[in-house]
Design a protein around this motif. Structure first.
Motif, PDB file in Angstrom:
ATOM      1  N   HIS A 108      26.431  65.071  12.304  1.00  0.00           N
ATOM      2  CA  HIS A 108      27.425  65.672  13.201  1.00  0.00           C
ATOM      3  C   HIS A 108      28.224  64.612  13.952  1.00  0.00           C
ATOM      4  N   ASP A 109      27.649  63.405  14.100  1.00  0.00           N
ATOM      5  CA  ASP A 109      28.361  62.349  14.827  1.00  0.00           C
ATOM      6  C   ASP A 109      29.003  61.329  13.882  1.00  0.00           C
ATOM      7  N   GLY A 110      29.167  61.714  12.612  1.00  0.00           N
ATOM      8  CA  GLY A 110      29.970  60.914  11.705  1.00  0.00           C
ATOM      9  C   GLY A 110      29.268  59.863  10.875  1.00  0.00           C
ATOM     10  N   TRP A 111      27.908  59.828  10.889  1.00  0.00           N
ATOM     11  CA  TRP A 111      27.183  58.839  10.096  1.00  0.00           C
ATOM     12  C   TRP A 111      26.942  59.363   8.679  1.00  0.00           C
ATOM     13  N   LEU A 112      27.312  58.544   7.693  1.00  0.00           N
ATOM     14  CA  LEU A 112      27.135  58.894   6.293  1.00  0.00           C
ATOM     15  C   LEU A 112      25.880  58.227   5.744  1.00  0.00           C
ATOM     16  N   ASN A 113      24.987  59.041   5.190  1.00  0.00           N
ATOM     17  CA  ASN A 113      23.799  58.519   4.514  1.00  0.00           C
ATOM     18  C   ASN A 113      24.186  58.220   3.068  1.00  0.00           C
ATOM     19  N   THR A 114      24.258  56.930   2.707  1.00  0.00           N
ATOM     20  CA  THR A 114      24.739  56.554   1.381  1.00  0.00           C
ATOM     21  C   THR A 114      23.705  56.764   0.281  1.00  0.00           C
ATOM     22  N   GLY A 115      22.415  56.770   0.651  1.00  0.00           N
ATOM     23  CA  GLY A 115      21.372  56.826  -0.364  1.00  0.00           C
ATOM     24  C   GLY A 115      21.112  55.483  -1.012  1.00  0.00           C
ATOM     25  N   ASP A 116      21.881  54.462  -0.631  1.00  0.00           N
ATOM     26  CA  ASP A 116      21.687  53.110  -1.155  1.00  0.00           C
ATOM     27  C   ASP A 116      20.726  52.335  -0.265  1.00  0.00           C
ATOM     28  N   LEU A 117      19.978  51.439  -0.877  1.00  0.00           N
ATOM     29  CA  LEU A 117      19.071  50.576  -0.134  1.00  0.00           C
ATOM     30  C   LEU A 117      19.746  49.233   0.125  1.00  0.00           C
ATOM     31  N   GLY A 118      19.475  48.683   1.301  1.00  0.00           N
ATOM     32  CA  GLY A 118      20.063  47.390   1.631  1.00  0.00           C
ATOM     33  C   GLY A 118      19.393  46.774   2.833  1.00  0.00           C
ATOM     34  N   ARG A 119      19.840  45.576   3.170  1.00  0.00           N
ATOM     35  CA  ARG A 119      19.364  44.898   4.369  1.00  0.00           C
ATOM     36  C   ARG A 119      20.473  43.992   4.885  1.00  0.00           C
ATOM     37  N   MET A 120      20.409  43.685   6.173  1.00  0.00           N
ATOM     38  CA  MET A 120      21.415  42.841   6.799  1.00  0.00           C
ATOM     39  C   MET A 120      20.865  41.434   6.985  1.00  0.00           C
ATOM     40  N   THR A 121      21.734  40.450   6.816  1.00  0.00           N
ATOM     41  CA  THR A 121      21.348  39.076   7.125  1.00  0.00           C
ATOM     42  C   THR A 121      21.391  38.893   8.650  1.00  0.00           C
ATOM     43  N   LEU A 122      20.852  37.787   9.111  1.00  0.00           N
ATOM     44  CA  LEU A 122      20.881  37.508  10.553  1.00  0.00           C
ATOM     45  C   LEU A 122      22.301  37.275  11.052  1.00  0.00           C
ATOM     46  N   GLY A 142      14.903  57.837   9.872  1.00  0.00           N
ATOM     47  CA  GLY A 142      16.162  57.701  10.589  1.00  0.00           C
ATOM     48  C   GLY A 142      16.160  56.641  11.667  1.00  0.00           C
ATOM     49  N   ASN A 143      15.070  55.884  11.778  1.00  0.00           N
ATOM     50  CA  ASN A 143      15.005  54.830  12.793  1.00  0.00           C
ATOM     51  C   ASN A 143      15.754  53.593  12.326  1.00  0.00           C
ATOM     52  N   ARG A 144      16.508  52.981  13.236  1.00  0.00           N
ATOM     53  CA  ARG A 144      17.278  51.789  12.889  1.00  0.00           C
ATOM     54  C   ARG A 144      16.345  50.596  12.699  1.00  0.00           C
ATOM     55  N   LEU A 145      16.590  49.827  11.642  1.00  0.00           N
ATOM     56  CA  LEU A 145      15.759  48.671  11.333  1.00  0.00           C
ATOM     57  C   LEU A 145      16.477  47.376  11.691  1.00  0.00           C
ATOM     58  N   PRO A 146      15.744  46.342  12.043  1.00  0.00           N
ATOM     59  CA  PRO A 146      16.359  45.050  12.394  1.00  0.00           C
ATOM     60  C   PRO A 146      16.818  44.298  11.152  1.00  0.00           C
ATOM     61  N   PRO A 147      17.630  43.252  11.317  1.00  0.00           N
ATOM     62  CA  PRO A 147      18.061  42.436  10.174  1.00  0.00           C
ATOM     63  C   PRO A 147      16.866  41.935   9.367  1.00  0.00           C
ATOM     64  N   GLY A 148      17.042  41.874   8.064  1.00  0.00           N
ATOM     65  CA  GLY A 148      15.993  41.376   7.188  1.00  0.00           C
ATOM     66  C   GLY A 148      15.141  42.454   6.566  1.00  0.00           C
TER      67      GLY A 148
END
Length: 551
Positions: free
Chosen positions: A466-480, A431-437
């Motif tokens: 409880h705070d509205g975050w949906l776990n999609t089950g999909d894998l992905g990454r963000m660009t810079l 559940g830890n947030r990951l950085p772009p890339g």
């Protein structure tokens, strides 16, 4: 802005009453129905349902493929404060019986007598269902007690309205964004369907943001080919209604003709359709003379090189690290030289590709792909021939829209940045947030996220925080620069015997780039190495064999 789709229809009918809303094929032409007539139909059916004793809070099944009566029934059910439970006509009798019973539906709209007969054996197990309404105008039966023709319900409502009954109007105007609008069943990992509860606010979200995002206007013409109950198609139709556009119903058999007949400006579909169009073009090119084939591929490779150079100069290549950014920056000089050297051939290529673009009707300006990952080679092909595909990402649980490429400045091999008011986080398994890339599980929060799964608190708790975050089950990454790239499904990850994690989707997509392969499935869980199950494209293989003199 309206609080529900029935109110959105009311507002559009007031502004654009004489403009075409939906079109159905009638011989060699499309027969339109305008917004004023559509609103009258919706209110007539809604009043008929109220007169039959149905009302706010009722769940009503909607079993049909694309047709005008589908959107009329859908909006009429919402209009009385009910929630529809849609499904396609290709569903099995067992599946329909389960969904109708689990959803606590008290009535059902069905497309035709075939669907009625499919449900008839289950009548005894569905005592809560008080009415089954058959849409097909050829159906004149019905016992008047439990089965009714669609036209009879409409006539009943029109009679009530002629006498001054306006209950449907009052209920419509009282609908709130948080009211339940639909329950869409989607298969879970165990195969047991789960009912996704979406509110009026969820459904209206896309209609509200797509118009300014993509520049949709009342002059636009949508062409519909996906099943209406599919969330992507449904939101597409809602966007058209909210904006005052027209939607023409097509199907895979008549798509090529309908593109030329309707000349759509907006076409929303799934990757499989784009792959099919791409395959047909490749098939036609393969049958041309050697000189024409060589010329086509030369022009295509030139266009691809120039399009990539343009993307590099405009900072539109996906960068996941500072190293990527530095590499693209270093390529800018080469890119300028490439464009200068290939400019005449590039112009010739785009002129020659006009014939391909004209196959979409010649007026297409917004081509949208969703409902799955668009193969990179298909994406690059259409980009090279001058058809910019706006790829998006979403789920039934998010009423379709989460992220979408922008029409101006799309970043290929991504699904674009988050849509307005939408948050996307990439998290690890803890559940830890990951950085772009970095690759991780996609989590989403925004006004489009579902209310939960119907009568399934456990699955809802697993998926929705409880705070509205949906776990999609999909894998992905963000660009810079903030674009989202989909890389696979968390549960599809293959773990080899040596502990190496492998994402199968990129490998499967690469294999399927071959014209001779229709499908590929990577296997190898707990094995020493990977394997692949291949389904060949029979027609392509037969053509190859014939051309090679193989009997």
């Amino acid at each position: 802005m309206a609080d529900s789709m029935p109110v959105a229809l009311k507002e559009t009918a007031a502004r654009h009453g004489n403009r075409p809303a939906f079109k159905v094929r009638d011989g060699n032409a499309f027969r339109p129905i305008d917004y004023a007539s559509l609103e009258e139909l919706v209110l007539g059916v809604a009043e008929g349902l109220l007169d039959m004793g149905f009302g706010k809070g009722d769940h009503i099944a909607l079993i049909s493929n694309n047709r005008l009566e589908w959107i009329v029934s859908d909006l009429a059910i919402q209009n009385i404060g009910g929630a529809d439970v849609p499904r396609g006509s290709d569903s099995t009798a067992e599946e329909l019986a389960y969904i109708i019973k689990h959803s606590d539906a008290v009535a059902a709209f069905v497309e035709d007598e075939t669907q009625l007969e499919k449900l008839r054996p289950a009548f005894g197990d569905l005592p809560a269902v008080r009415a089954i309404i058959v849409m097909d105008e050829r159906f004149k039966g019905g016992d008047g007690k439990r089965t009714f023709p669609f036209d009879a319900v409409l006539a009943r409502g029109r009679t009530r309205r002629a006498k001054g009954d306006r209950r449907a109007d009052a209920i419509r105007d009282s609908l709130r964004p948080d009211d339940l609008a639909t329950i869409i069943y989607t298969s879970g990992t165990t195969g047991t369907p789960k009912g996704v509860m979406l509110t009026h606010g969820n459904l209206l979200y896309d209609a509200r943001v797509i118009q300014p995002l993509l520049g949709v206007t009342p002059e636009d013409r949508f062409l519909s080919i996906l099943p209406s109950w599919h969330i992507l198609e449904r939101i597409s139709e809602y966007c058209a209604v909210a904006c005052g556009c027209s939607t023409a119903y097509s199907n895979p058999r008549t798509l090529a003709d309908d593109l030329m007949l309707e000349k759509p400006t907006v076409f929303v579909t799934v990757p499989r359709i784009w792959e099919g169009i791409y395959s047909k073009i490749c098939q036609k090119i393969s049958q041309e003379s050697g000189v024409k084939r060589i010329l086509f591929h030369k022009l295509l490779s030139t266009s691809r090189a120039c399009r990539r150079s343009e993307r590099i100069l405009n900072n539109l290549e996906p960068a996941y690290s500072k190293v990527d950014q530095a590499r693209f920056s270093a390529e800018k000089i080469t890119s300028r030289l490439t464009l200068a050297a290939l400019a005449p051939l590039y112009r010739l290529a785009q002129k020659k590709f006009e014939a391909l673009r004209s196959r979409t009707g010649g007026a297409l300006r917004i081509a949208i792909s969703g409902g799955g990952a668009l193969p990179a080679h298909v994406d690059a092909f259409f980009d090279a021939v001058g058809i910019t595909i706006v790829e998006g990402y979403g789920l039934t649980e998010t009423a379709a829209g989460v992220a979408i490429r922008r029409k101006e400045g799309p970043v290929l091999r991504t699904v674009g940045p988050p849509m307005p008011e939408t948050e996307i986080e990439i998290r690890d398994e803890k559940g830890n947030r990951l950085p772009p890339g970095q690759q991780g599980i996609i989590h989403i929060r925004g006004p489009q996220v579902m209310k939960g799964y119907y009568k399934d608190a456990n699955e809802t708790a697993k998926t929705l925080s409880h705070d509205g975050w949906l776990n999609t089950g999909d894998l992905g990454r963000m660009t810079l620069t903030g674009e989202l790239a989909i890389t696979g499904r968390a549960k599809d990850t293959i773990v080899l015997l040596g502990g190496e994690n492998v994402e199968p989707e990129p490998l499967e997509a690469k294999i399927c780039e071959s014209d001779h392969i229709a499908q590929a499935l990577i296997v190898g869980q707990d094995q020493k190495s990977l394997g692949a199950l291949i389904v060949p494209d029979r027609e392509a293989v037969e053509r190859f064999a014939q051309a090679s003199g193989i009997s």
